[in-house]
Design a protein around this motif. Structure first.
Motif, PDB file in Angstrom:
ATOM      1  N   GLN A   1       0.691  -1.517   0.190  1.00 19.61           N
ATOM      2  CA  GLN A   1      -0.222   0.179   0.182  1.00 19.61           C
ATOM      3  C   GLN A   1       1.008   1.284   0.013  1.00 19.61           C
ATOM      4  OE1 GLN A   1      -4.190   0.881  -0.396  1.00 19.61           O
ATOM      5  NE2 GLN A   1      -3.351  -1.083  -0.456  1.00 19.61           N
TER       6      GLN A   1
ATOM      7  N   GLN B   1      -0.950   4.929   7.597  1.00 21.88           N
ATOM      8  CA  GLN B   1      -1.548   4.567   6.475  1.00 21.88           C
ATOM      9  C   GLN B   1      -2.918   5.450   7.521  1.00 21.88           C
ATOM     10  OE1 GLN B   1      -1.448   3.303   3.373  1.00 21.88           O
ATOM     11  NE2 GLN B   1      -3.728   4.314   3.052  1.00 21.88           N
TER      12      GLN B   1
ATOM     13  N   LYS C   1      -2.641   9.165   6.753  1.00 21.79           N
ATOM     14  CA  LYS C   1      -2.557   9.526   5.752  1.00 21.79           C
ATOM     15  C   LYS C   1      -4.348   9.591   4.895  1.00 21.79           C
ATOM     16  CE  LYS C   1      -0.906   7.663   1.243  1.00 21.79           C
ATOM     17  NZ  LYS C   1      -0.352   6.568  -0.037  1.00 21.79           N
ATOM     18  N   ASP C   2      -4.716   8.635   5.346  1.00 22.29           N
ATOM     19  CA  ASP C   2      -6.315   8.475   4.872  1.00 22.29           C
ATOM     20  C   ASP C   2      -7.073  10.029   5.744  1.00 22.29           C
ATOM     21  OD1 ASP C   2      -5.767   6.530   3.264  1.00 22.29           O
ATOM     22  OD2 ASP C   2      -6.738   5.131   5.060  1.00 22.29           O
TER      23      ASP C   2
ATOM     24  N   HIS D   1     -15.165   7.661   6.626  1.00 24.40           N
ATOM     25  CA  HIS D   1     -13.905   7.416   6.088  1.00 24.40           C
ATOM     26  C   HIS D   1     -13.424   6.711   6.786  1.00 24.40           C
ATOM     27  CE1 HIS D   1     -15.304   9.892   2.916  1.00 24.40           C
ATOM     28  NE2 HIS D   1     -15.873  10.387   3.283  1.00 24.40           N
ATOM     29  N   HIS D   2     -12.978   6.858   7.961  1.00 27.50           N
ATOM     30  CA  HIS D   2     -12.123   6.744   9.107  1.00 27.50           C
ATOM     31  C   HIS D   2     -12.338   4.879   9.085  1.00 27.50           C
ATOM     32  CE1 HIS D   2      -8.657   6.168  11.862  1.00 27.50           C
ATOM     33  NE2 HIS D   2      -9.473   5.670  12.735  1.00 27.50           N
TER      34      HIS D   2
ATOM     35  N   SER E   1     -10.856   2.758   6.882  1.00 23.95           N
ATOM     36  CA  SER E   1      -9.699   2.855   6.063  1.00 23.95           C
ATOM     37  C   SER E   1      -9.234   1.733   7.277  1.00 23.95           C
ATOM     38  CB  SER E   1      -9.395   3.666   7.003  1.00 23.95           C
ATOM     39  OG  SER E   1      -7.796   4.026   6.702  1.00 23.95           O
TER      40      SER E   1
ATOM     41  N   LYS F   1     -10.161  -1.828   6.381  1.00 19.12           N
ATOM     42  CA  LYS F   1      -9.408  -2.088   4.673  1.00 19.12           C
ATOM     43  C   LYS F   1      -8.197  -2.400   5.122  1.00 19.12           C
ATOM     44  CE  LYS F   1      -7.524  -0.005   0.606  1.00 19.12           C
ATOM     45  NZ  LYS F   1      -7.885   1.111  -0.704  1.00 19.12           N
ATOM     46  N   HIS F   2      -7.191  -1.964   6.361  1.00 26.04           N
ATOM     47  CA  HIS F   2      -5.847  -2.200   6.602  1.00 26.04           C
ATOM     48  C   HIS F   2      -5.575  -2.884   7.547  1.00 26.04           C
ATOM     49  CE1 HIS F   2      -5.016   0.892   3.230  1.00 26.04           C
ATOM     50  NE2 HIS F   2      -6.206   1.568   3.733  1.00 26.04           N
TER      51      HIS F   2
END
Lengths: 159, 159
Positions: A155, B32, B35-36, B120-121, B124, B127-128
């Motif tokens: 990523q 990450q 960044k998100d 969104h968080h 994230s 996803k990660h």
DNA sequence: ATCCATTGGTTCAGTATTCAACTTTCTAGG
DNA sequence: CCTAGAAAGTTGAATACTGAACCAATGGAT
């Protein structure tokens, strides 16, 4: 086009709890390791640099490799090395094969420091992390986290 | 008196690997998530404050409770809240029952920001991290890490 | 009532980190 | 060759973090 207004998949209670535990362990562990290093006048960042250098051929690494290895920006590493240079732990040396490049080289003092501190640091890692798990749990943990690390590494390059 | 010169119990190869994976996941994941969050003009620290406040009664918390909850020093929190106050996300309010005390209170804008960013968080985090594990792995992870968190929490008070 | 040790919070000075601008060297394409 | 990019590092200014010193209010002791 992503649908921004879709109902988000919130975390379940279990997920929430696992996530918060993860966050807590990270933060507290960082805090504790840092604290255990403090008597030796080193930060965790310092220590990490020393580890990297001491494991390298000729006790030296290119600045940019070191930056990559420690996941720091070039700028930050540069400042960091300057500090460690002032502390006598490390020295910069030119690179012949690429005249833009520099090596960060472990000094004798840096090596000695490393050798003195490492046992304490390992003890700290054991006490606050490794030895708190059974070997099986550790293996499982590693199996779980490994792919996540890979994902995150992949990523990282993007965007 | 501890025997400083005893042969240290170095990490086995497996332990070493697990430990490094742990470190990598932490760092990369932090990177990450940060960044998100960046497109929304928030740092992870900002976000964490917002979460804590938004989950509290009357959208407010005492400074020191907030410091404890987020594992930050009083000083750091004070600076942090000042910044967020300047950004309009939060406001300080006096505490009647203890005139030394202050509340950090979520503003309307802060709440709105929180509501906008949270989905969104969460995405994230899924996803990660979360969605990269089976539910069983997640449960195991939590079972393993929970006691470590407790240990570290207990440790924290000491010395 | 009075003292004093704690608690809650801020502030200041020193240190660390970030981000963008910059220099130098290297590499590839023409 | 020569040139335009890219890569390796550094620097400087702005921002953030740390730790100690500080002030004000509290809560027990006596």
């Amino acid at each position: 086009m992503e649908t921004d207004n879709a109902t988000p998949r919130w975390l379940t209670e279990d997920e929430q709890c696992a996530w918060r535990t993860h966050l807590a362990v990270n933060r507290l562990l960082t805090y504790q390791l840092e604290k255990d290093l403090q008597p030796f006048g080193l930060t965790y960042n310092d220590y990490e640099i020393l580890v990297n250098l001491s494991e390298s051929e000729s006790l030296r690494m290119r600045m940019s490799d070191l930056a990559t290895a420690t996941l720091q920006s070039k700028s930050r590493l540069s400042h960091q090395i300057t500090r460690m240079e002032n502390a006598g732990l490390v020295r910069r040396e030119n690179c012949e094969s690429d005249r833009r490049g520099l090596y960060a080289v472990l000094t004798d003092e840096g090596l000695a420091t490393m050798q003195k501190v490492a046992p304490h640091h390992v003890a700290s890692v054991r006490k606050h992390y490794i030895d708190l798990m059974t070997p099986e749990a550790l293996a499982t943990l590693r199996a779980t986290l490994g792919p996540i690390a890979d994902h995150l590494h992949a990523q990282r390059g993007k965007a």
